[in-house]
Write an enzyme that holds these catalytic residues in place. Structure first.
Site, short mmCIF file in Angstrom:
data_model
loop_
_atom_site.label_atom_id
_atom_site.label_comp_id
_atom_site.label_asym_id
_atom_site.label_seq_id
_atom_site.Cartn_x
_atom_site.Cartn_y
_atom_site.Cartn_z
N ARG A 1 0.71 -1.15 0.00
CA ARG A 1 0.10 0.21 -0.46
C ARG A 1 0.72 1.19 0.24
NH1 ARG A 1 -4.83 -2.87 2.48
NH2 ARG A 1 -6.59 -0.99 3.26
N ARG B 1 -17.50 -4.01 9.94
CA ARG B 1 -16.71 -3.53 10.47
C ARG B 1 -16.56 -1.74 11.05
NH1 ARG B 1 -12.37 -5.22 5.64
NH2 ARG B 1 -11.76 -3.05 6.60
P1 ADP Z 1 -9.77 -2.35 2.94
O1 ADP Z 1 -11.21 -2.34 2.47
O2 ADP Z 1 -9.50 -0.57 3.19
O3 ADP Z 1 -9.35 -2.85 1.97
P2 ADP Z 1 -8.07 -3.85 4.49
O4 ADP Z 1 -9.15 -4.99 5.34
O5 ADP Z 1 -7.60 -4.48 2.99
O6 ADP Z 1 -9.78 -2.48 4.14
O7 ADP Z 1 -7.03 -3.46 5.24
C1 ADP Z 1 -8.39 -2.48 6.50
C2 ADP Z 1 -6.33 -2.22 7.33
O8 ADP Z 1 -5.84 -2.62 7.60
C3 ADP Z 1 -6.52 -0.62 7.50
O9 ADP Z 1 -7.08 0.57 6.96
C4 ADP Z 1 -5.06 -0.55 8.17
O10 ADP Z 1 -5.60 0.20 8.87
C5 ADP Z 1 -3.94 -1.75 7.38
N1 ADP Z 1 -4.06 -2.56 6.85
C6 ADP Z 1 -3.66 -3.69 6.19
N2 ADP Z 1 -3.00 -3.28 4.52
C7 ADP Z 1 -2.26 -3.12 4.95
C8 ADP Z 1 -0.64 -2.19 4.48
N3 ADP Z 1 -0.62 -3.15 3.30
N4 ADP Z 1 -0.18 -1.70 4.94
C9 ADP Z 1 -0.84 -0.34 6.00
N5 ADP Z 1 -1.92 -1.12 6.76
C10 ADP Z 1 -2.60 -2.22 6.51
#
Ligand code: ADP
Ligand code: ZN
Length: 211
Positions: free
Chosen positions: A84, A151
């Site tokens: 990300r 969530r």
């Molecule tokens: P989305 O539906 O936004 O894609 P995710 O389930 O992938 O949500 O991620 C939920 C949360 O987990 C993010 O908002 C962040 O806080 C954390 N997170 C997940 N992947 C990453 C990453 N690669 N880098 C930093 N934080 C992450």
């Protein structure tokens, strides 16, 4: 799988995982597992996640590294929600090669509509939608009968923050993969398109890339 929150990364990745027989790795699920299990790490990252902000790169890279080193990943894997940031992409390069970046293009209205009605299984992380992708029994996961919940970060106030975080920190990363010539974009302008249709499209894109 690359794209904004709510673009369908997790929904498609889990189906692709079945079709291609390689694991689906969602860093969001890894984060939520740490929080649910109240590990030391989980306590440290809870606030970031609840506010819709990114967990620090070193923490997320550590979680990913641990997951990828498991034997089921030896033949490949589908990443959902990682990398990300540019530093995460650079870290990934040290751990593994990437073949293809599937970029999901979805308008903001669709994202907001989808996230606000998304339901997630507390037990296995499976994704449903109150309007577009209902479970067979209300409130229960089709796969494991776990309880479905909304969530914390799918509340409207946090959705806006996540979209901003995506634009600011993650979208610039697309250019990084465009330069590597690995990006295939798939556009989906409506909230109700059945996931199977998109998954078929993704598979055909992967196949052309192979040939
Ligand atoms: P989305 O539906 O936004 O894609 P995710 O389930 O992938 O949500 O991620 C939920 C949360 O987990 C993010 O908002 C962040 O806080 C954390 N997170 C997940 N992947 C990453 C990453 N690669 N880098 C930093 N934080 C992450
Ligand atoms: Zn479940």
């Amino acid at each position: 799988m690359f794209g904004p929150p709510g673009s369908g990364k997790g929904t498609y990745a889990s189906r692709l995982s079945t079709e291609l027989s390689i694991p689906h790795i969602s860093t969001g699920d890894l984060v939520r597992d740490e929080i649910k299990n109240q590990t030391e790490l989980g306590k440290r990252i809870n606030d970031y996640s609840a506010r819709g902000q990114l967990v620090p790169d070193n923490v997320i890279c550590q979680l990913l590294q641990k997951r990828i080193s498991r034997p089921d990943c030896a033949k490949g894997f589908i990443l959902d929600g990682f990398p990300r940031t540019i530093p995460q992409a650079q870290e990934l390069e040290k751990i593994s090669a990437t073949d293809i970046v599937v970029n999901l293009e979805v308008p903001d209205e669709v994202i907001i509509e989808r996230l606000a009605s998304r339901l997630t299984c507390r037990k296995c992380g499976a994704i449903y939608n109150q309007r577009f992708l209902k479970p067979r029994t209300e409130g229960k996961c089709d796969k494991c009968e776990g309880q479905l919940y909304q969530r914390d970060d799918d509340r409207p106030s946090v959705i806006q923050e996540r979209l901003q975080v995506y634009r600011r920190q993650t979208q610039p990363l697309l250019e990084y993969y465009v330069k590597k010539n690995q990006v295939k974009s798939i556009s989906n302008k409506e909230a109700g398109v059945p996931p199977e249709r998109i998954v078929e499209e993704i598979i055909s894109v992967i196949q052309t890339k192979k040939n």
